[in-house]
Design a protein around this motif. Structure first.
Motif, mmCIF file in Angstrom:
data_model
loop_
_atom_site.group_PDB
_atom_site.id
_atom_site.type_symbol
_atom_site.label_atom_id
_atom_site.label_comp_id
_atom_site.label_asym_id
_atom_site.label_seq_id
_atom_site.Cartn_x
_atom_site.Cartn_y
_atom_site.Cartn_z
ATOM 1 N N TRP A 182 27.917 -28.068 -11.288
ATOM 2 C CA TRP A 182 26.184 -27.755 -11.535
ATOM 3 C C TRP A 182 25.963 -26.943 -11.564
ATOM 4 O O TRP A 182 24.978 -26.100 -12.659
ATOM 5 N N PHE B 42 30.677 -40.536 -10.034
ATOM 6 C CA PHE B 42 30.102 -38.628 -9.929
ATOM 7 C C PHE B 42 30.425 -38.277 -11.662
ATOM 8 O O PHE B 42 29.046 -37.361 -11.895
ATOM 9 N N THR C 262 27.156 -39.614 -13.580
ATOM 10 C CA THR C 262 25.768 -38.844 -12.695
ATOM 11 C C THR C 262 25.593 -37.486 -13.148
ATOM 12 O O THR C 262 25.169 -36.405 -13.670
ATOM 13 N N PHE C 263 26.776 -36.584 -12.846
ATOM 14 C CA PHE C 263 26.973 -35.424 -13.128
ATOM 15 C C PHE C 263 26.753 -34.925 -14.873
ATOM 16 O O PHE C 263 27.034 -33.790 -15.688
ATOM 17 N N PHE D 267 31.427 -31.108 -7.321
ATOM 18 C CA PHE D 267 30.901 -31.739 -8.569
ATOM 19 C C PHE D 267 29.162 -30.609 -8.804
ATOM 20 O O PHE D 267 28.880 -30.327 -9.319
ATOM 21 N N SER E 111 32.949 -33.932 -16.525
ATOM 22 C CA SER E 111 32.074 -35.012 -15.856
ATOM 23 C C SER E 111 33.198 -36.021 -17.060
ATOM 24 O O SER E 111 33.253 -37.293 -16.440
ATOM 25 N N MET F 247 34.063 -34.158 -3.676
ATOM 26 C CA MET F 247 33.660 -34.594 -5.350
ATOM 27 C C MET F 247 33.201 -33.854 -4.694
ATOM 28 O O MET F 247 32.234 -33.276 -6.273
ATOM 29 N N PHE F 248 32.028 -34.566 -4.311
ATOM 30 C CA PHE F 248 30.803 -34.373 -3.978
ATOM 31 C C PHE F 248 30.976 -32.420 -3.892
ATOM 32 O O PHE F 248 29.736 -32.092 -4.946
ATOM 33 N N VAL G 128 35.095 -38.930 -1.400
ATOM 34 C CA VAL G 128 33.813 -38.422 -1.544
ATOM 35 C C VAL G 128 33.437 -37.305 -1.345
ATOM 36 O O VAL G 128 32.232 -36.299 -1.953
ATOM 37 N N VAL H 99 34.614 -44.464 -7.748
ATOM 38 C CA VAL H 99 33.936 -42.578 -7.219
ATOM 39 C C VAL H 99 33.876 -41.234 -8.182
ATOM 40 O O VAL H 99 33.179 -41.552 -8.657
ATOM 41 N N ALA I 213 36.765 -37.361 -15.188
ATOM 42 C CA ALA I 213 36.157 -37.647 -14.081
ATOM 43 C C ALA I 213 36.042 -39.608 -14.282
ATOM 44 O O ALA I 213 36.607 -40.620 -13.962
#
Length: 354
Positions: A242, A293, A296-297, A238, A275, A234-235, A231, A289, A278
């Motif tokens: 962004w 992600f 969301t992204f 991404f 994205s 990936m945070f 997590v 996960v 993913a």
């Protein structure tokens, strides 16, 4: 078995479907339904959220103390004469808290959330101790990134020893802070390091964390930290993608401000591509996960692309209407495939389930 409401509802529907299809008889279905109970209230969730709120309030309390001039003046009077003394005092306090947490975990291992809260207090005291140590050793070089590395090593060792996901996450965050500060120091605090600005550097860092996670999957010692490492990686990855879609590889605020947003279209496409990859992996491997992600992204990337390229060209309502129709058609196609694969009984080709 004691299940939460959603798990109980799912299991009940599965048993009823098996019974309706003749996979199991009525008596077997009754036995299966009697083999579990549904919890009337999620005390575990309440405990978890309560301790999360306690941690947040604790952080706010520390920030409030640091912002209070009277308290800070008192601390300066106590420790200004010796940063080494301050570092030692807080290190001793952290050691006592960790010992308390260790003893409590041995006696009451089932009190997971309160034990983790105690360890978090130790994490805070460790951070303060490392900060004072840096002040004591400061020679004006500005190489404070080593403090983040020291904190990362301490947290990693403690996280591994206590099998604490929370402390391990702080180790990864400290490692990320060290990476950014160290590359900044090596580039003499310029915005580019080896031709990369900070978002590009953290794309590499996040990708490396994710790659390490996959390399270590299946290792017994890493099992506890597998999900959290994934997590956090990936945070980093991404969020950095962004930021790249917004700022590109600009070396300064002035350079970015003078850049037309339309010139950043390649970076916008990069986050959308990442994205989509993913999402595909998440759906293919049932990886929540990657799927989360990715979705969301992808939405963030769409918004960013719109504001970058189409703000002055197409009305916002029309743009998102086109997107809505496109995704509705995609959803219909996916629903049709899912319906054919999983819901139709091959023995009953005309069976339409609701």
């Amino acid at each position: 078995m004691k299940l939460n409401k959603s798990q109980g509802d799912l299991l009940k529907r599965v048993i009823e479907r098996w019974e309706a299809d003749g996979t199991i008889d009525v008596s077997t279905a009754d036995r299966l339904k009697g083999s579990y109970t549904v919890r009337s209230f999620e005390w575990k969730e309440l405990a978890k959220y309560s301790f999360w709120i306690a941690i947040v309030c604790g952080v706010i309390a520390v920030v409030s103390v640091l912002a209070d001039h009277l308290i800070m003046d008192l601390l300066e009077r106590l420790f200004l004469s010796s940063y080494s003394l301050a570092s030692g005092v807080f290190a001793m306090g952290a050691a006592l808290v960790y010992y308390w947490g260790w003893r409590r975990r041995k006696r009451m291992p089932y009190k997971v959330f309160s034990n983790e809260t105690i360890l978090f207090l130790g994490v805070l005291l460790t951070a303060v101790s490392v900060g004072y140590l840096g002040a004591a050793l400061d020679n004006g070089s500005g190489h404070f990134s080593l403090l983040f590395l020291l904190a990362a090593v301490i947290y990693a060792v403690l996280g591994f020893y206590f099998s604490s996901v929370q402390v391990w996450v702080f180790a990864l965050l400290s490692l990320g802070a060290w990476y950014g500060a160290e590359t900044g120091y090596l580039s003499d605090w310029g915005n580019h390091f080896l031709g990369l600005n900070y978002p590009q550097r953290y794309v590499a860092f996040g990708g490396l964390l994710v790659a390490c996670r996959f390399l270590l999957v299946g290792k017994k010692w890493f099992t506890t930290f597998d999900y959290s490492t994934y997590v956090v990686g990936m945070f980093y990855l991404f969020i950095s993608l962004w930021f790249l879609s917004i700022f590109g590889n600009s070396e300064s605020w002035i350079r970015w401000y003078s850049t037309k947003q339309v010139e950043l279209w390649a970076w916008n496409l990069l986050i959308l591509l990442g994205s989509v990859v993913a999402i595909f992996i998440g759906l293919k491997r049932d990886d929540a996960v990657a799927r989360g992600f990715g979705i969301t992204f992808f939405l963030l990337g769409i918004y960013t692309l719109y504001f970058s390229l189409l703000w002055d060209v197409i009305h916002a309502g029309l743009f998102f209407f086109i997107l809505a129709v496109s995704f509705w058609l995609l959803g219909r196609k996916a629903e049709r495939i899912w319906h054919l694969e999983f819901l139709r009984d091959p023995k009953k080709p005309n069976d339409d389930m609701n």
